[in-house]
Design a protein around this motif. Structure first.
Motif, PDB file in Angstrom:
ATOM      1  N   MET A   1     -33.664 -27.499  19.356  1.00  0.00           N
ATOM      2  CA  MET A   1     -33.822 -26.120  19.776  1.00  0.00           C
ATOM      3  C   MET A   1     -35.313 -25.778  19.898  1.00  0.00           C
ATOM      4  O   MET A   1     -35.811 -25.596  20.981  1.00  0.00           O
ATOM      5  CB  MET A   1     -33.133 -25.201  18.782  1.00  0.00           C
ATOM      6  N   ASN A   2     -36.051 -25.718  18.784  1.00  0.00           N
ATOM      7  CA  ASN A   2     -37.492 -25.553  18.790  1.00  0.00           C
ATOM      8  C   ASN A   2     -37.954 -24.406  19.685  1.00  0.00           C
ATOM      9  O   ASN A   2     -38.940 -24.483  20.385  1.00  0.00           O
ATOM     10  CB  ASN A   2     -38.161 -26.853  19.235  1.00  0.00           C
ATOM     11  N   HIS A   3     -37.171 -23.370  19.717  1.00  0.00           N
ATOM     12  CA  HIS A   3     -37.512 -22.253  20.565  1.00  0.00           C
ATOM     13  C   HIS A   3     -38.432 -21.299  19.842  1.00  0.00           C
ATOM     14  O   HIS A   3     -38.682 -21.419  18.663  1.00  0.00           O
ATOM     15  CB  HIS A   3     -36.239 -21.523  20.992  1.00  0.00           C
ATOM     16  N   SER A   4     -38.944 -20.326  20.562  1.00  0.00           N
ATOM     17  CA  SER A   4     -39.786 -19.322  19.928  1.00  0.00           C
ATOM     18  C   SER A   4     -38.941 -18.432  19.040  1.00  0.00           C
ATOM     19  O   SER A   4     -37.976 -17.829  19.494  1.00  0.00           O
ATOM     20  CB  SER A   4     -40.467 -18.479  21.001  1.00  0.00           C
ATOM     21  N   ALA A   5     -39.308 -18.358  17.783  1.00  0.00           N
ATOM     22  CA  ALA A   5     -38.534 -17.523  16.861  1.00  0.00           C
ATOM     23  C   ALA A   5     -38.522 -16.084  17.338  1.00  0.00           C
ATOM     24  O   ALA A   5     -37.505 -15.406  17.299  1.00  0.00           O
ATOM     25  CB  ALA A   5     -39.146 -17.609  15.463  1.00  0.00           C
ATOM     26  N   ALA A   6     -39.671 -15.634  17.809  1.00  0.00           N
ATOM     27  CA  ALA A   6     -39.764 -14.230  18.189  1.00  0.00           C
ATOM     28  C   ALA A   6     -38.840 -13.915  19.361  1.00  0.00           C
ATOM     29  O   ALA A   6     -38.279 -12.826  19.441  1.00  0.00           O
ATOM     30  CB  ALA A   6     -41.201 -13.897  18.561  1.00  0.00           C
ATOM     31  N   SER A   7     -38.641 -14.876  20.260  1.00  0.00           N
ATOM     32  CA  SER A   7     -37.810 -14.573  21.415  1.00  0.00           C
ATOM     33  C   SER A   7     -36.332 -14.716  21.101  1.00  0.00           C
ATOM     34  O   SER A   7     -35.505 -14.051  21.693  1.00  0.00           O
ATOM     35  CB  SER A   7     -38.180 -15.493  22.585  1.00  0.00           C
TER      36      SER A   7
ATOM     37  N   ARG B   1     -48.762 -21.398   9.718  1.00  0.00           N
ATOM     38  CA  ARG B   1     -49.269 -20.729  10.926  1.00  0.00           C
ATOM     39  C   ARG B   1     -49.131 -21.659  12.137  1.00  0.00           C
ATOM     40  O   ARG B   1     -48.683 -21.251  13.209  1.00  0.00           O
ATOM     41  CB  ARG B   1     -50.732 -20.309  10.731  1.00  0.00           C
ATOM     42  N   ALA B   2     -49.482 -22.922  11.934  1.00  0.00           N
ATOM     43  CA  ALA B   2     -49.398 -23.886  13.045  1.00  0.00           C
ATOM     44  C   ALA B   2     -47.945 -24.055  13.499  1.00  0.00           C
ATOM     45  O   ALA B   2     -47.655 -24.074  14.705  1.00  0.00           O
ATOM     46  CB  ALA B   2     -49.994 -25.223  12.620  1.00  0.00           C
ATOM     47  N   LEU B   3     -47.028 -24.162  12.539  1.00  0.00           N
ATOM     48  CA  LEU B   3     -45.612 -24.318  12.894  1.00  0.00           C
ATOM     49  C   LEU B   3     -45.106 -23.103  13.669  1.00  0.00           C
ATOM     50  O   LEU B   3     -44.427 -23.231  14.695  1.00  0.00           O
ATOM     51  CB  LEU B   3     -44.755 -24.493  11.633  1.00  0.00           C
ATOM     52  N   LEU B   4     -45.461 -21.920  13.180  1.00  0.00           N
ATOM     53  CA  LEU B   4     -44.965 -20.701  13.832  1.00  0.00           C
ATOM     54  C   LEU B   4     -45.620 -20.495  15.189  1.00  0.00           C
ATOM     55  O   LEU B   4     -44.973 -20.041  16.135  1.00  0.00           O
ATOM     56  CB  LEU B   4     -45.188 -19.493  12.908  1.00  0.00           C
ATOM     57  N   GLN B   5     -46.894 -20.867  15.293  1.00  0.00           N
ATOM     58  CA  GLN B   5     -47.557 -20.768  16.605  1.00  0.00           C
ATOM     59  C   GLN B   5     -46.924 -21.738  17.602  1.00  0.00           C
ATOM     60  O   GLN B   5     -46.878 -21.480  18.798  1.00  0.00           O
ATOM     61  CB  GLN B   5     -49.057 -21.055  16.467  1.00  0.00           C
TER      62      GLN B   5
ATOM     63  N   LEU C   1     -34.166  -8.343   7.932  1.00  0.00           N
ATOM     64  CA  LEU C   1     -34.283  -9.735   8.344  1.00  0.00           C
ATOM     65  C   LEU C   1     -34.873  -9.715   9.745  1.00  0.00           C
ATOM     66  O   LEU C   1     -34.347  -9.047  10.625  1.00  0.00           O
ATOM     67  CB  LEU C   1     -32.891 -10.382   8.390  1.00  0.00           C
ATOM     68  N   ARG C   2     -35.966 -10.447   9.925  1.00  0.00           N
ATOM     69  CA  ARG C   2     -36.559 -10.489  11.269  1.00  0.00           C
ATOM     70  C   ARG C   2     -37.179 -11.857  11.493  1.00  0.00           C
ATOM     71  O   ARG C   2     -37.412 -12.620  10.551  1.00  0.00           O
ATOM     72  CB  ARG C   2     -37.611  -9.393  11.443  1.00  0.00           C
ATOM     73  N   ALA C   3     -37.448 -12.152  12.769  1.00  0.00           N
ATOM     74  CA  ALA C   3     -38.097 -13.411  13.104  1.00  0.00           C
ATOM     75  C   ALA C   3     -39.510 -13.438  12.528  1.00  0.00           C
ATOM     76  O   ALA C   3     -40.215 -12.433  12.553  1.00  0.00           O
ATOM     77  CB  ALA C   3     -38.148 -13.577  14.610  1.00  0.00           C
ATOM     78  N   ALA C   4     -39.886 -14.592  12.005  1.00  0.00           N
ATOM     79  CA  ALA C   4     -41.244 -14.743  11.469  1.00  0.00           C
ATOM     80  C   ALA C   4     -42.244 -14.856  12.616  1.00  0.00           C
ATOM     81  O   ALA C   4     -41.918 -15.363  13.691  1.00  0.00           O
ATOM     82  CB  ALA C   4     -41.312 -15.992  10.603  1.00  0.00           C
ATOM     83  N   THR C   5     -43.466 -14.379  12.375  1.00  0.00           N
ATOM     84  CA  THR C   5     -44.562 -14.544  13.336  1.00  0.00           C
ATOM     85  C   THR C   5     -45.694 -15.292  12.633  1.00  0.00           C
ATOM     86  O   THR C   5     -45.717 -15.372  11.395  1.00  0.00           O
ATOM     87  CB  THR C   5     -45.099 -13.183  13.807  1.00  0.00           C
ATOM     88  N   PRO C   6     -46.648 -15.810  13.395  1.00  0.00           N
ATOM     89  CA  PRO C   6     -47.769 -16.517  12.756  1.00  0.00           C
ATOM     90  C   PRO C   6     -48.488 -15.667  11.714  1.00  0.00           C
ATOM     91  O   PRO C   6     -49.010 -16.200  10.730  1.00  0.00           O
ATOM     92  CB  PRO C   6     -48.680 -16.868  13.944  1.00  0.00           C
ATOM     93  N   ASP C   7     -48.489 -14.346  11.876  1.00  0.00           N
ATOM     94  CA  ASP C   7     -49.160 -13.481  10.895  1.00  0.00           C
ATOM     95  C   ASP C   7     -48.455 -13.474   9.538  1.00  0.00           C
ATOM     96  O   ASP C   7     -49.009 -12.990   8.553  1.00  0.00           O
ATOM     97  CB  ASP C   7     -49.240 -12.045  11.421  1.00  0.00           C
TER      98      ASP C   7
END
Ligand SMILES: CC(C)(COP(=O)(O)OP(=O)(O)OC[C@H]1O[C@@H](n2cnc3c(N)ncnc32)[C@H](O)[C@@H]1OP(=O)(O)O)[C@@H](O)C(=O)NCCC(=O)NCCS
Length: 186
Positions: free
Chosen positions: A1-7, A66-70, A21-27
């Protein structure tokens, strides 16, 4: 899958207790790293070597998260009071070859002070829901055999389906499987 969590998983909603509960972001990497290190030390003392736990660093973990989430790895965070992160889960395609589970929950951690209030169950179900929506019909989770949290996975309907020695310390790991996520989520 490896999709964007935010999307893929922007928001899972708030419950009666005010937990979101929400998608994680790099921040979120710094807060995730703190929980990761704190729960590793609390959970794996006496299971993994002390020096490995002592050497863990918030800064190193934050950089890695951060790298994983980015890079778009999928993760959910549970927050209270609109911002404080008290738990998280990371998930995606199974990394185990030769097993008939297409999704995997890589990490699931609830801060020690917030355990046993239902957040782990909600995060796990959120990960399963997102995996299912991403086309994964099944999922596996690896847990150290000496970690009592494995009984939490049994409580969530998982069955021990496989064992292996984990690659860094050679400690026994159990794979818990959910063969039909749609049924688990219904
Ligand atoms: C394992 C973990 C994620 C569970 O999250 P949690 O928020 O503490 O658990 P919940 O409150 O959501 O528990 C849900 C249910 O599982 C049960 N449960 C929780 N931990 C359990 C355990 N160790 N053994 C048996 N049952 C357990 C709860 O009693 C609850 O039961 P209920 O359905 O009858 O109410 C959390 O305790 C944690 O982060 N532990 C340390 C880190 C860890 O080991 N993570 C897993 C790495 S693979």
């Amino acid at each position: 899958m490896n999709h964007s969590a935010a999307s893929r998983a922007p928001h899972w909603g708030r419950d009666m207790t005010g937990v979101d509960l929400r998608a994680a972001t790099p921040d979120d990497a710094g807060a995730i790293a703190r929980i990761y290190v704190d729960t590793w030390r609390a959970t794996y003392a006496g299971i993994l070597p002390d020096d490995a736990l002592v050497r863990m660093s918030y800064d190193v973990q934050a950089r890695q998260w951060r790298a994983l989430l980015q890079a778009g790895d999928a993760a959910l965070v549970a927050t209270v009071a609109h911002s404080n992160i008290i738990g998280f889960t990371g998930y995606g395609p199974s990394r185990s070859r030769g097993l008939s589970y297409s999704g995997e929950v890589y990490t699931l951690y609830v801060a020690p002070d917030h355990q046993n209030h239902g957040w782990g169950r909600r995060l796990l179900r959120g990960a399963f829901r997102d995996l299912s929506r991403g086309g994964h019909e099944s999922a596996i989770i690896w847990v150290l055999g000496l970690n009592p949290s494995r009984f939490f996975y049994e409580r969530q309907g998982g069955a021990k389906v496989v064992e292996r020695d984990e690659s860094v310390w050679g400690v026994r790991e159990f794979g818990y499987g959910w063969p039909r996520l749609a049924e688990t989520l219904s």
